[in-house]
Design a protein around this motif. Structure first.
Motif, PDB file in Angstrom:
ATOM      1  N   ILE A 193       8.402  50.809  29.065  1.00 43.03           N
ATOM      2  CA  ILE A 193       9.398  49.821  27.924  1.00 43.03           C
ATOM      3  C   ILE A 193      10.622  49.617  28.651  1.00 43.03           C
ATOM      4  O   ILE A 193      11.202  50.539  29.351  1.00 43.03           O
ATOM      5  CB  ILE A 193       9.376  50.813  26.962  1.00 43.03           C
ATOM      6  N   ASN A 194      11.134  48.270  28.338  1.00 45.46           N
ATOM      7  CA  ASN A 194      12.332  48.241  28.666  1.00 45.46           C
ATOM      8  C   ASN A 194      13.115  46.912  27.679  1.00 45.46           C
ATOM      9  O   ASN A 194      12.880  45.850  27.781  1.00 45.46           O
ATOM     10  CB  ASN A 194      12.347  47.235  30.050  1.00 45.46           C
ATOM     11  N   ASN A 195      13.670  47.754  26.552  1.00 40.55           N
ATOM     12  CA  ASN A 195      14.134  46.796  25.417  1.00 40.55           C
ATOM     13  C   ASN A 195      15.701  46.848  25.617  1.00 40.55           C
ATOM     14  O   ASN A 195      16.403  47.968  25.133  1.00 40.55           O
ATOM     15  CB  ASN A 195      13.856  47.425  24.056  1.00 40.55           C
ATOM     16  N   GLY A 196      16.238  45.700  25.964  1.00 38.63           N
ATOM     17  CA  GLY A 196      17.827  45.766  26.287  1.00 38.63           C
ATOM     18  C   GLY A 196      18.232  46.744  27.269  1.00 38.63           C
ATOM     19  O   GLY A 196      17.842  46.960  28.241  1.00 38.63           O
ATOM     20  N   ASN A 197      19.579  46.860  27.093  1.00 42.85           N
ATOM     21  CA  ASN A 197      20.414  47.704  28.227  1.00 42.85           C
ATOM     22  C   ASN A 197      20.440  48.937  27.809  1.00 42.85           C
ATOM     23  O   ASN A 197      21.508  49.699  28.489  1.00 42.85           O
ATOM     24  CB  ASN A 197      21.820  47.009  28.217  1.00 42.85           C
ATOM     25  N   ASP A 198      19.500  49.754  27.275  1.00 42.01           N
ATOM     26  CA  ASP A 198      19.496  51.055  27.121  1.00 42.01           C
ATOM     27  C   ASP A 198      19.642  51.840  28.305  1.00 42.01           C
ATOM     28  O   ASP A 198      18.708  51.737  29.355  1.00 42.01           O
ATOM     29  CB  ASP A 198      18.414  51.492  26.332  1.00 42.01           C
ATOM     30  N   PRO A 199      20.509  52.813  28.531  1.00 38.75           N
ATOM     31  CA  PRO A 199      20.724  53.496  29.930  1.00 38.75           C
ATOM     32  C   PRO A 199      19.623  54.484  30.211  1.00 38.75           C
ATOM     33  O   PRO A 199      19.410  54.900  31.491  1.00 38.75           O
ATOM     34  CB  PRO A 199      21.808  54.483  29.742  1.00 38.75           C
TER      35      PRO A 199
END
Length: 241
Positions: A193-199
């Motif tokens: 999962i890669n939603n946005g710029n979550d670290p």
């Protein structure tokens, strides 16, 4: 809604529902049960014939969060979620959409409708947002004797949960997850999962470092497409200890 929640997708192993529900410890924040959802699930240019029609959205606003998905027509049910929450004394909201509305509306507009059947060839799907989830998924495979994989870092996809308007056959989004990278093992697929710029999101290099750490050997594929019916292609030589 918060799109950076841990995702538990309950499919062929219904006992995993109760493991996921153990994370739901408070009703402070958002605790919402959605039923009769429509699901659009795409990997690359292929439609994934695995649908989720029930979700429990849980965001306690304290780092303890989850999105629990139930497979359509699966053994795990919304009633089991309701019973658990009631037993724990947790208050929740429930949003139930009209079941069968899509078929009804499409028929009114003379648009052919065919209920999609589950593709039994698709393996168990795990969703990993961050390192510890990826490690859990890989260790589960390792315990089953699966230590090789095919890794598609450039493969992208989306899981979208929707409902249908009661006026015309138009979908409106309730929730969704973007997928960036797929790890295919003999027993499962791990969707990154890669939603946005979550670290907490992992890039391909970090994913490979985790596989190296756990001694999982990988064939790395640069293609942005793959055969959904055969995501795991072949074994690779096991890394030297």
């Amino acid at each position: 809604m918060n799109n950076n929640l841990d995702v538990w997708a309950i499919q062929k192993y219904p006992q995993e529902l109760f493991t996921a529900l153990e994370n739901v410890k408070t009703d402070k924040g958002d605790l919402i049960l959605f039923t009769n959802l429509e699901c659009d699930f795409i990997l690359g240019a292929q439609k994934v014939k695995r649908s989720f029609d029930t979700s429990l959205y849980y965001d306690a606003e304290n780092g303890n969060d989850a999105l629990i998905l139930l497979m359509k027509d699966g053994i795990a049910t919304a009633d089991q979620i309701r019973e658990y929450l009631q037993k724990q004394g947790l208050k929740y909201h429930e949003v139930t959409f009209y079941k069968g509305l899509k078929e009804k509306l499409l028929n009114e507009f003379s648009i052919p409708y065919e209920e999609e059947k589950e593709d039994e060839n698709i393996p168990e799907l795990w969703f990993a947002r961050e390192e510890y989830v990826l490690k859990d998924a890989l260790n589960d495979s390792i315990e089953k004797g699966n230590t090789t994989c095919d890794y598609y870092p450039a493969l992208e996809g989306i899981l979208s949960l929707n409902y249908i308007s009661n006026e015309r056959p138009t979908s409106f989004n309730v929730d969704g997850r973007k997928i960036s990278g797929v790890i295919a093992l003999e027993d499962k697929m791990i969707l990154m999962i890669n939603n946005g710029n979550d670290p907490r999101n992992l890039n391909p290099l970090q994913v490979q470092m985790v596989m190296d750490e756990l001694n999982v050997s990988a064939n790395i594929h640069s293609a942005k497409e793959f055969d959904i019916s055969k995501p795991y292609q072949s074994k690779v030589m096991k890394k030297n200890e």
